[in-house]
Design an enzyme around this catalytic site. Structure first.
Site, mmCIF file in Angstrom:
data_model
loop_
_atom_site.group_PDB
_atom_site.id
_atom_site.type_symbol
_atom_site.label_atom_id
_atom_site.label_comp_id
_atom_site.label_asym_id
_atom_site.label_seq_id
_atom_site.Cartn_x
_atom_site.Cartn_y
_atom_site.Cartn_z
ATOM 1 N N GLU A 5 -5.388 -39.486 31.397
ATOM 2 C CA GLU A 5 -5.120 -39.525 29.957
ATOM 3 C C GLU A 5 -6.294 -40.071 29.172
ATOM 4 O O GLU A 5 -7.118 -40.830 29.688
ATOM 5 C CB GLU A 5 -3.885 -40.380 29.684
ATOM 6 C CG GLU A 5 -4.045 -41.795 30.215
ATOM 7 C CD GLU A 5 -3.159 -42.787 29.490
ATOM 8 O OE1 GLU A 5 -2.003 -42.896 29.879
ATOM 9 O OE2 GLU A 5 -3.628 -43.439 28.550
ATOM 10 N N GLN B 133 -2.262 -39.478 22.532
ATOM 11 C CA GLN B 133 -2.411 -39.631 23.983
ATOM 12 C C GLN B 133 -2.511 -38.230 24.584
ATOM 13 O O GLN B 133 -1.520 -37.505 24.624
ATOM 14 C CB GLN B 133 -1.196 -40.377 24.553
ATOM 15 C CG GLN B 133 -1.250 -40.601 26.053
ATOM 16 C CD GLN B 133 -0.042 -41.391 26.537
ATOM 17 O OE1 GLN B 133 1.091 -41.000 26.320
ATOM 18 N NE2 GLN B 133 -0.301 -42.513 27.181
ATOM 19 N N HIS C 63 2.213 -43.833 19.868
ATOM 20 C CA HIS C 63 1.399 -42.645 20.149
ATOM 21 C C HIS C 63 2.245 -41.386 20.168
ATOM 22 O O HIS C 63 3.463 -41.431 20.246
ATOM 23 C CB HIS C 63 0.602 -42.786 21.461
ATOM 24 C CG HIS C 63 1.433 -42.923 22.711
ATOM 25 N ND1 HIS C 63 1.791 -44.136 23.248
ATOM 26 C CD2 HIS C 63 1.947 -41.992 23.553
ATOM 27 C CE1 HIS C 63 2.491 -43.943 24.358
ATOM 28 N NE2 HIS C 63 2.600 -42.643 24.564
HETATM 29 C C1 V0V Z 1 11.991 -31.771 29.779
HETATM 30 N N1 V0V Z 1 12.771 -31.403 28.750
HETATM 31 C C2 V0V Z 1 12.176 -31.776 27.617
HETATM 32 C C3 V0V Z 1 10.963 -32.390 27.999
HETATM 33 N N2 V0V Z 1 10.887 -32.385 29.350
HETATM 34 N N3 V0V Z 1 12.542 -31.640 26.337
HETATM 35 C C4 V0V Z 1 11.706 -32.119 25.400
HETATM 36 N N4 V0V Z 1 10.508 -32.704 25.695
HETATM 37 C C5 V0V Z 1 10.102 -32.842 26.953
HETATM 38 N N5 V0V Z 1 8.948 -33.423 27.245
HETATM 39 C C6 V0V Z 1 14.055 -30.697 28.832
HETATM 40 C C7 V0V Z 1 13.890 -29.395 29.595
HETATM 41 O O1 V0V Z 1 13.522 -28.348 28.745
HETATM 42 C C8 V0V Z 1 15.266 -29.206 30.180
HETATM 43 O O2 V0V Z 1 16.112 -28.656 29.204
HETATM 44 C C9 V0V Z 1 15.746 -30.608 30.472
HETATM 45 O O3 V0V Z 1 14.969 -31.473 29.593
HETATM 46 C C10 V0V Z 1 15.496 -31.012 31.920
HETATM 47 O O4 V0V Z 1 14.124 -30.811 32.164
HETATM 48 P P1 V0V Z 1 13.490 -30.294 33.528
HETATM 49 O O5 V0V Z 1 12.411 -29.344 33.173
HETATM 50 O O6 V0V Z 1 14.554 -29.868 34.486
HETATM 51 O O7 V0V Z 1 12.762 -31.579 34.069
HETATM 52 P P2 V0V Z 1 13.310 -32.904 34.728
HETATM 53 O O8 V0V Z 1 14.757 -33.113 34.393
HETATM 54 O O9 V0V Z 1 12.901 -32.898 36.164
HETATM 55 O O10 V0V Z 1 12.412 -33.982 33.949
HETATM 56 C C11 V0V Z 1 12.543 -34.195 32.587
HETATM 57 C C12 V0V Z 1 12.326 -35.691 32.351
HETATM 58 C C13 V0V Z 1 10.945 -36.057 32.957
HETATM 59 C C14 V0V Z 1 12.359 -35.960 30.853
HETATM 60 C C15 V0V Z 1 13.450 -36.496 33.041
HETATM 61 O O11 V0V Z 1 9.945 -35.301 32.320
HETATM 62 C C16 V0V Z 1 10.603 -37.521 32.868
HETATM 63 O O12 V0V Z 1 11.027 -38.353 33.679
HETATM 64 N N6 V0V Z 1 9.770 -37.901 31.862
HETATM 65 C C17 V0V Z 1 9.364 -39.303 31.684
HETATM 66 C C18 V0V Z 1 8.018 -39.581 32.304
HETATM 67 C C19 V0V Z 1 6.897 -38.811 31.672
HETATM 68 O O13 V0V Z 1 7.118 -37.870 30.895
HETATM 69 N N7 V0V Z 1 5.638 -39.174 32.040
HETATM 70 C C20 V0V Z 1 4.453 -38.501 31.519
HETATM 71 C C21 V0V Z 1 3.832 -39.247 30.402
HETATM 72 P P3 V0V Z 1 16.981 -27.329 29.491
HETATM 73 O O14 V0V Z 1 15.992 -26.296 29.899
HETATM 74 O O15 V0V Z 1 17.915 -27.746 30.590
HETATM 75 O O16 V0V Z 1 17.674 -27.042 28.187
HETATM 76 S S1 V0V Z 1 3.154 -40.778 30.999
HETATM 77 C C22 V0V Z 1 2.863 -41.746 29.583
HETATM 78 O O17 V0V Z 1 3.314 -41.323 28.449
HETATM 79 C C23 V0V Z 1 2.167 -42.947 29.745
HETATM 80 C C24 V0V Z 1 1.587 -43.375 31.037
HETATM 81 C C25 V0V Z 1 1.982 -43.866 28.574
HETATM 82 O O18 V0V Z 1 2.369 -43.544 27.478
HETATM 83 O O19 V0V Z 1 1.418 -44.980 28.773
HETATM 84 CO CO CO Z 2 3.091 -41.867 26.477
#
Ligand code: V0V
Ligand code: CO
Length: 149
Positions: free
Chosen positions: A43, A60, A7
């Site tokens: 979602e 998604q 997705h």
């Molecule tokens: C953050 N950054 C990203 C980003 N999110 N870059 C590209 N795409 C994204 N989605 C960058 C952000 O610009 C910062 O860069 C750096 O990473 C640190 O981000 P932050 O804003 O300080 O945020 P954090 O570090 O607190 O969290 C970022 C992470 C977090 C990726 C660790 O979003 C995470 O744990 N994601 C995984 C879980 C998730 O996304 N769940 C939702 C979908 P600079 O500014 O320092 O350069 S749930 C899902 O998909 C489900 C249930 C499913 O598929 O079944």
């Molecule tokens: Co997902």
């Protein structure tokens, strides 16, 4: 082995309005909806096509249920848009471990619960040329490997 695009995750402020845009503009219908409290999202999965490995590819659509969730924080900073891509695999445990050994940060020690009973993990976007990358084993395949092992 990663065998399909499972997705593309799209962050939105208003899930119902975004679902309606995809229906009215492209004719895509909702295949599944759920709330994932752990991930902080409501979602909708829109099935786009089936794939040669017996799986499928979805859009998604993701609305945050909390401002401090990953999607809530991302929306506040970036606005609506593509949030992540997800590759499908029969073996999220093995593939994420192999990718970790290559020096890419895998965000979870063990895969967690994803959409439609799948098991998911994420790779840090800073280690993936700016793309938040998810690995998914869908429920049917997660069951099959449980039975096998
Ligand atoms: C953050 N950054 C990203 C980003 N999110 N870059 C590209 N795409 C994204 N989605 C960058 C952000 O610009 C910062 O860069 C750096 O990473 C640190 O981000 P932050 O804003 O300080 O945020 P954090 O570090 O607190 O969290 C970022 C992470 C977090 C990726 C660790 O979003 C995470 O744990 N994601 C995984 C879980 C998730 O996304 N769940 C939702 C979908 P600079 O500014 O320092 O350069 S749930 C899902 O998909 C489900 C249930 C499913 O598929 O079944
Ligand atoms: Co997902």
């Amino acid at each position: 082995m990663l065998t399909r695009i499972d997705h593309i995750g799209i962050a939105c402020h208003d899930l119902d309005a975004t679902v309606e845009f995809y229906r009215a503009t492209y004719g895509f219908e909702v295949f599944h909806t759920e709330i994932n409290e752990e991930q902080g999202v409501r979602e909708a999965m829109l099935k786009i096509n089936e794939t040669s490995d017996g799986g499928a590819s979805y859009l998604q659509l993701l609305e945050p249920v909390r401002e401090d969730s990953a999607v809530g924080k991302w929306l506040a900073k970036n606005g609506e848009g593509v949030h992540h891509i997800a590759f499908g695999t029969e073996d999220v445990d093995g593939d994420s471990e192999a990718i970790r050994e290559k020096g890419v940060r895998v965000l979870y020690e063990e895969p967690r619960n994803g959409s439609m009973g799948s098991r998911i993990t994420f790779l840090h976007p800073k280690d993936c040329h700016g793309v938040l990358t998810e690995l998914v084993t869908s429920a049917a395949r997660a069951c099959r490997s449980d039975q096998a092992g």
